[in-house]
Enzyme design. Structure first.
Site, mmCIF file in Angstrom:
data_model
loop_
_atom_site.group_PDB
_atom_site.id
_atom_site.type_symbol
_atom_site.label_atom_id
_atom_site.label_comp_id
_atom_site.label_asym_id
_atom_site.label_seq_id
_atom_site.Cartn_x
_atom_site.Cartn_y
_atom_site.Cartn_z
ATOM 1 N N ASN A 234 35.013 -7.482 29.251
ATOM 2 C CA ASN A 234 35.348 -6.222 28.589
ATOM 3 C C ASN A 234 35.596 -6.555 27.118
ATOM 4 O O ASN A 234 36.595 -7.177 26.789
ATOM 5 C CB ASN A 234 36.607 -5.619 29.221
ATOM 6 C CG ASN A 234 37.136 -4.431 28.443
ATOM 7 O OD1 ASN A 234 36.387 -3.802 27.692
ATOM 8 N ND2 ASN A 234 38.405 -4.125 28.607
ATOM 9 N N TRP A 235 34.669 -6.168 26.284
ATOM 10 C CA TRP A 235 34.779 -6.523 24.862
ATOM 11 C C TRP A 235 35.776 -5.657 24.100
ATOM 12 O O TRP A 235 36.108 -5.949 22.965
ATOM 13 C CB TRP A 235 33.399 -6.420 24.188
ATOM 14 C CG TRP A 235 32.538 -7.606 24.426
ATOM 15 C CD1 TRP A 235 32.873 -8.761 25.083
ATOM 16 C CD2 TRP A 235 31.195 -7.785 23.973
ATOM 17 N NE1 TRP A 235 31.816 -9.640 25.077
ATOM 18 C CE2 TRP A 235 30.777 -9.062 24.394
ATOM 19 C CE3 TRP A 235 30.294 -6.987 23.268
ATOM 20 C CZ2 TRP A 235 29.507 -9.560 24.123
ATOM 21 C CZ3 TRP A 235 29.027 -7.477 23.001
ATOM 22 C CH2 TRP A 235 28.640 -8.748 23.433
ATOM 23 N N LYS A 236 36.207 -4.546 24.676
ATOM 24 C CA LYS A 236 37.096 -3.606 23.968
ATOM 25 C C LYS A 236 36.422 -3.178 22.660
ATOM 26 O O LYS A 236 35.209 -3.055 22.627
ATOM 27 C CB LYS A 236 38.469 -4.231 23.740
ATOM 28 C CG LYS A 236 38.997 -4.944 24.995
ATOM 29 C CD LYS A 236 40.415 -5.356 24.894
ATOM 30 C CE LYS A 236 40.804 -6.130 26.129
ATOM 31 N NZ LYS A 236 42.207 -6.157 26.377
ATOM 32 N N HIS B 97 40.900 1.987 32.263
ATOM 33 C CA HIS B 97 41.520 0.764 31.747
ATOM 34 C C HIS B 97 42.927 1.107 31.229
ATOM 35 O O HIS B 97 43.145 2.199 30.718
ATOM 36 C CB HIS B 97 40.653 0.179 30.622
ATOM 37 C CG HIS B 97 41.084 -1.198 30.234
ATOM 38 N ND1 HIS B 97 42.123 -1.422 29.364
ATOM 39 C CD2 HIS B 97 40.629 -2.423 30.614
ATOM 40 C CE1 HIS B 97 42.281 -2.731 29.221
ATOM 41 N NE2 HIS B 97 41.395 -3.368 29.969
ATOM 42 N N GLU C 141 44.419 0.347 28.648
ATOM 43 C CA GLU C 141 44.460 0.755 27.225
ATOM 44 C C GLU C 141 44.042 2.219 27.075
ATOM 45 O O GLU C 141 44.529 2.923 26.186
ATOM 46 C CB GLU C 141 43.575 -0.185 26.389
ATOM 47 C CG GLU C 141 44.223 -1.566 26.282
ATOM 48 C CD GLU C 141 43.259 -2.711 26.099
ATOM 49 O OE1 GLU C 141 42.095 -2.483 25.736
ATOM 50 O OE2 GLU C 141 43.686 -3.856 26.334
ATOM 51 N N GLU D 235 44.655 -5.035 37.339
ATOM 52 C CA GLU D 235 44.936 -5.590 36.021
ATOM 53 C C GLU D 235 46.388 -5.342 35.610
ATOM 54 O O GLU D 235 46.681 -4.336 34.937
ATOM 55 C CB GLU D 235 44.026 -4.933 34.980
ATOM 56 C CG GLU D 235 42.563 -5.248 35.160
ATOM 57 C CD GLU D 235 41.879 -5.304 33.804
ATOM 58 O OE1 GLU D 235 41.266 -6.318 33.505
ATOM 59 O OE2 GLU D 235 41.994 -4.332 33.041
ATOM 60 N N GLY E 166 45.770 -9.751 27.796
ATOM 61 C CA GLY E 166 45.857 -10.174 26.396
ATOM 62 C C GLY E 166 47.098 -10.997 26.076
ATOM 63 O O GLY E 166 47.368 -11.281 24.919
ATOM 64 N N SER F 277 44.172 -12.170 31.309
ATOM 65 C CA SER F 277 44.188 -13.549 30.802
ATOM 66 C C SER F 277 43.405 -14.529 31.691
ATOM 67 O O SER F 277 43.823 -15.666 31.911
ATOM 68 C CB SER F 277 45.626 -14.028 30.588
ATOM 69 O OG SER F 277 46.251 -13.238 29.594
ATOM 70 N N GLY G 284 38.815 -10.056 29.236
ATOM 71 C CA GLY G 284 38.732 -9.540 27.874
ATOM 72 C C GLY G 284 38.425 -10.666 26.910
ATOM 73 O O GLY G 284 37.259 -10.988 26.635
ATOM 74 N N GLY G 285 39.465 -11.320 26.420
ATOM 75 C CA GLY G 285 39.319 -12.360 25.395
ATOM 76 C C GLY G 285 38.283 -13.421 25.734
ATOM 77 O O GLY G 285 37.470 -13.800 24.876
#
Ligand code: PEP
Length: 251
Positions: free
Chosen positions: A9-11, A95, A97, A167, A173, A213, A234-235
């Site tokens: 997930n690149w956001k 998500h 966010e 999640e 993150g 993470s 993500g990261g």
């Protein structure tokens, strides 16, 4: 048998140039999708260039969100019908966010899940959990209620194709993943909820991912758990090398 899914997930990251470079670099090195499926969810503006760069390759280009209507006066929104027309298969819905910063309620998420299925795509439905809820013991009820609300009115045939991501927001993150046992417990809880809502047979077909993470060092331990069918990262999905390492967790 549930085919594992390693999804990124690149956001709101990357330019078109960066997204195209990434896609071209990874696509030939990804595993056979009949053994491990791989996907990157990217901002809407990057999707078509990535699809072109992938050109029939192994990467599933996915969306991070969509609206629940196909068309109309909804300035700035992304149409699920347009995503389908691009050839997409997966759309992340709900998500944490989106829930937190864009006020997406269970009702909105449920409408979006319907819209994704109505356009013959598959949602990657995210459920979160806060540390406060975990510490007060409310997290089980919270996760069950999110899954139940998101799937209101979804048929058996639709439900069996589902991907659900557990999640915990305290792990997203933060660099502090849930332990393997906590991640397994959350994914098991989600599968049991699907079994209660539908049947054991359907619950055994649904893929449940862990997100929070995930990195090349912990992916193997997570994937060894019975109820974890993949990860949403993500990261670690932003760099070609680390994303490829996630997809090669079996090596
Ligand atoms: C995510 O964006 O869904 C996520 C899990 O991020 P990270 O892997 O960076 O914690």
């Amino acid at each position: 048998m549930r085919i594992p899914l390693i999804a990124g997930n690149w956001k709101m990251n990357k330019t078109v140039t960066e997204a195209v470079t990434f896609t071209k670099q990874v696509t030939d090195q990804l595993p056979d999708p009949s053994e491990v499926e791989t996907a990157i969810a990217a901002p809407a503006i990057l999707l078509q260039p990535m699809i072109d760069a992938n050109s029939g390759g192994r990467l599933q280009v996915a969306a991070e969100n969509c609206y629940y209507e196909n068309e109309g006066a909804y300035t700035g929104e992304t149409s699920p019908m347009a995503l389908k027309d691009m050839g997409l298969h997966y759309v992340i819905i709900g998500h944490s966010e989106r829930r937190r910063y864009f006020n997406e309620t269970d009702d909105i998420i449920n409408r979006k899940v319907h819209a994704v299925y109505n356009n013959a795509m598959v949602p990657i439905l995210c459920c979160d959990e806060t540390m406060g809820r975990r510490e007060s013991g409310e997290h089980v009820h919270w996760v069950v209620s999110q899954v139940t609300a998101a799937l209101k009115g979804i048929s058996d045939d639709e439900a069996k194709k589902l991907v659900i991501a557990y999640e915990p927001s305290w792990a997203i993150g933060s660099g502090k993943s849930a332990s393997f046992d906590q991640a397994e417990e959350g994914c098991y809880l989600i599968r049991q909820t699907v079994a209660d809502l539908y049947s054991d047979e359907i619950a055994n077909q649904v893929r449940v991912l862990y997100g929070g993470s995930v990195n090349p060092d912990n992916v193997k331990g997570l994937m060894a758990k019975d109820n974890i069918d993949g990860v949403l990262a993500g990261g670690a999905s932003l760099k070609e090398e680390t994303f490829l390492q996630l997809t090669q967790y079996k090596n």
